[in-house]
Enzyme design. Structure first.
Site, PDB file in Angstrom:
ATOM      1  CD  GLU A   1      -2.630  -1.016   2.672  1.00 39.33           C
ATOM      2  OE1 GLU A   1      -3.605  -1.756   2.811  1.00 39.33           O
ATOM      3  OE2 GLU A   1      -2.216  -0.282   3.595  1.00 39.33           O
TER       4      GLU A   1
ATOM      5  CG  ASP B   1      -4.305   8.177   8.176  1.00 41.77           C
ATOM      6  OD1 ASP B   1      -4.107   6.959   8.306  1.00 41.77           O
ATOM      7  OD2 ASP B   1      -4.544   8.716   7.082  1.00 41.77           O
TER       8      ASP B   1
END
Lengths: 270, 398
Positions: free
Chosen positions: A51, A62
């Protein structure tokens, strides 16, 4: 349609009875050289899918680690062009499947058509937009689905059973199960219910299931691997990159790879 | 009466729900709870009673004759949202959303705040309904709006300074969204403007629409006609949507939204998302956005913390594209002059945010470019800004 690199890799894993290892890298953090070395090293030690995170100014899904790495990459001048260049460089030596992890706006700003064709040209295999849930924008979703990239979707612990089935059916390449209600970030422990939840997603998913968010240690990876097809690790690798450089991050990646091989594959698709 | 953006939450192409999957059930739950509440006479009666007895509605529509003389245009009416409890329009929304949170059985409330007005209004509603309250505020705003931080704490809220990114409203919103993703089961996010994922832009507009409903009735009583021009400042755009909504069907009424030009359009130091942004996705919706060519969100700037936001509500984007509303901008200096002018002329200290709208009316009035009667939303009072403007010294006089 010819199966892409992601489908071929998961087919290979299934044949070998192994669980996949999916490390996450914030492109450009802390420098482009680190990213180049990290990508090459991860490919070499047997990452099944990488990724590659496109840094974004406002990473609302996040936690502190990836906020810090995104901000650091942007302060270092990382542009979307640089992410594509890093990917193209990896492609000179490796066929490891790569999924671009991105918030929607960098994709939108470039024009979806331009973004996906440039990404595919650079060697990307998939795209995972963190803020484009199923049904949010049917026209845009259709363009990604029909693009050369696999459009990887996310399922969360809060997702209803009906919606889990719809998302898994819509997802291309694999589907990503978010291991907890929350943001990304390393954790000391995983939730006890996680294996059962991931198993329930696997039971209805026509595509392989990867589990991530909070998976941090070889012990976590072993525990999660029993219930799914692949394990994604992000913040723990970024933390290790901060503490121990590329060599430290690759050492952790090697331990995670070994733990997954040891765990073998889940019994469900046997 | 309430226009609906539909289940997909679109105003033209704008709006939508660009959020992490984790939040989808909570947004569905909120949309369903809101729809049920609107059909529940007991909910509506309680909201009306609180608006009257607690918030202090209706607020007056006041004709500002000395301001008129200075601006060379008459009549000019000020919709006195500064006279609401807590000193701004923000409480219209927070009381409504606190009622919704109670109805959904969510005991914990989170909010973001820029100037601190929404944080204070949220903390107030939480005290009233005995809800736990956490307010995220950029550390730069904590610094320049310290009075409001103390007010929130007095009201029982926990203020969490946000150190990430530009340390202003946009980053406080990111942090509130992260909190919501993590605690979604027991937490309601009282978003403070007509931004965010559907159904927030709809809910906040509807709770604020009382401003324009009252103003429309009041100006008809006073003048026997509709205003020619309705003006409000626009950051996220909640007081403006609240003011505009009742007039949206009156085609003869010009709607003017005033953004913050900061140090000037083109300087890289403005908050004029509509004036110089491009469509993009931030905080869950598609709207105009200040951003670089790569889609990275650009830092906003305004002397007014409540306008210091790189995005804008999706309904404003639609009103601009459709031509129904016009958006202009006013810089820091002109806003500071208006902040000093209104107290001297009318004995009213406006919020720095509101001062942008007043500055545009005064400047456009002097140039003969605005049609009367004018109705301006005086969205909040300026006590919170007195210390900050006094520190700026004479710069605003230039």
């Amino acid at each position: 349609m010819v199966p892409g690199r992601i489908a071929r890799r998961f087919a290979g894993l299934a044949a070998e009875g192994r669980a996949g290892f999916i490390p996450f890298v914030t492109a450009g953090y802390p420098t482009p050289d680190h990213t180049r070395d990290l990508l090459a090293g991860l490919a070499e030690l047997g990452a099944d899918v990488i990724e590659l995170g496109i840094p974004f100014s406002d990473p609302m899904a996040d936690g502190p680690t990836i906020q810090r790495s995104s901000q650091g990459a942007l302060e270092g001048g990382t542009r979307v062009d640089d992410v594509f260049a890093a990917l193209a460089e990896l492609r000179r030596t490796s066929e490891v499947p790569v999924v671009l992890f991105s918030y929607l706006n960098p994709v939108y700003a470039r024009g979806v058509g331009t973004f996906v064709s440039e990404a595919a040209e650079a060697g990307a295999d998939g795209i995972l937009p963190t803020d484009l849930p199923l049904g949010a924008d049917p026209a845009l979703e259709a363009r990604l689905t029909e693009s050369p990239l696999d459009f990887v979707r996310l399922i969360a612990p809060t997702t209803s059973a009906d919606r889990v089935r719809e998302i898994a059916r819509a997802s291309q390449g694999f589907v990503y199960y978010v291991a907890r209600t929350g943001v990304t970030g390393a954790r000391a422990e995983l939730r006890g219910e996680l294996a059962a939840e991931a198993g329930a997603v696997c039971a209805v998913s026509p595509v392989p299931v990867a589990v991530g968010f909070g998976v941090s240690t070889p012990g976590h990876a072993r525990a999660v691997a029993a219930a799914c097809d692949a394990v994604a690790v992000g913040s723990a690798l970024v933390d290790r990159l901060d503490g121990g450089g590329v060599a430290g991050a690759l050492a952790l990646a090697g331990e995670l790879r070994a733990a997954l091989d040891e765990a073998g594959r889940s019994a469900r698709r046997g | 009466m309430i226009a609906s953006p539909g289940q997909a939450g679109r105003f033209g192409p704008y709006g939508g729900r660009y959020v992490p999957e984790t939040l989808i059930p909570a947004l569905d739950e909120l949309a369903a709870a809101y729809e049920a509440a609107l059909a529940d006479p007991a909910f509506l009666a309680e909201a009306d009673a609180l608006a009257a007895d607690y918030v202090g509605r209706p607020t007056p529509l006041y004709r500002a004759r000395r301001f008129e003389a200075a601006a060379g245009i008459a009549p000019v009416y000020l919709k006195r949202e500064d006279l609401n409890h807590t000193g701004a329009h923000k409480i219209n929304n927070t009381v409504g959303q606190a009622l919704l949170a109670r109805r959904m059985g969510k005991p914990r409330i989170i909010a973001e705040t820029g100037a601190g007005q929404h944080g204070v209004a949220t903390a107030t509603a939480c005290a009233l309904f005995d809800l736990e309250c956490v307010v995220y505020m950029g550390s730069e705003d904590v610094e320049r709006q310290s009075l409001n931080v103390y007010r929130m704490e007095l009201l029982g809220a926990e203020v969490r300074p946000v150190e990430s990114g530009t340390r202003t409203l946009k980053d406080a919103t990111n942090e509130a969204l992260r909190d919501w993703v993590t605690h979604v089961a027991d937490t309601h996010y009282v978003i403070g403007s007509v931004v965010g994922p559907h159904p927030f832009p709809l809910i906040v507009r509807d709770f604020q629409a009382v401003i324009g409903r009252e103003a429309r009735r009041q100006i008809i009583e006073a003048e026997g006609r509709l205003p020619a021009t309705v003006v409000a400042c626009v950051g996220g755009g909640s007081n403006a949507m609240g003011m505009f909504h009742a007039f949206a069907g009156d085609e003869e009424v010009a709607l003017v939204g005033v953004e913050a030009a900061g140090e000037g359009l083109g300087s890289g130091r403005s908050s004029a998302s509509l004036g110089e942004g491009r469509p993009g996705v931030l905080h869950g919706s598609l709207s105009y956005l200040l951003q670089d060519p790569d889609g990275q969100v650009a830092p906003a700037h305004s002397v007014a913390a409540g306008l210091d936001y790189p995005g804008v509500g999706p309904e404003h984007a639609h009103l601009m594209d459709s031509g129904r509303a016009r958006y202009v901008s006013v810089g820091d200096g002109a806003a500071e002059r208006a902040f000093r002018e209104l107290p001297a002329l009318e004995g009213i200290i406006p919020a720095l945010e509101t001062a942008h709208a007043l500055a545009w009316v005064a400047e456009a009035g002097r140039r003969g470019e605005v049609a009367a009667p004018v109705a301006v939303c005086l969205s909040g009072r300026g006590d919170k800004d007195v210390v900050h403007v006094s520190r700026l010294g004479g710069r605003g006089e230039a």
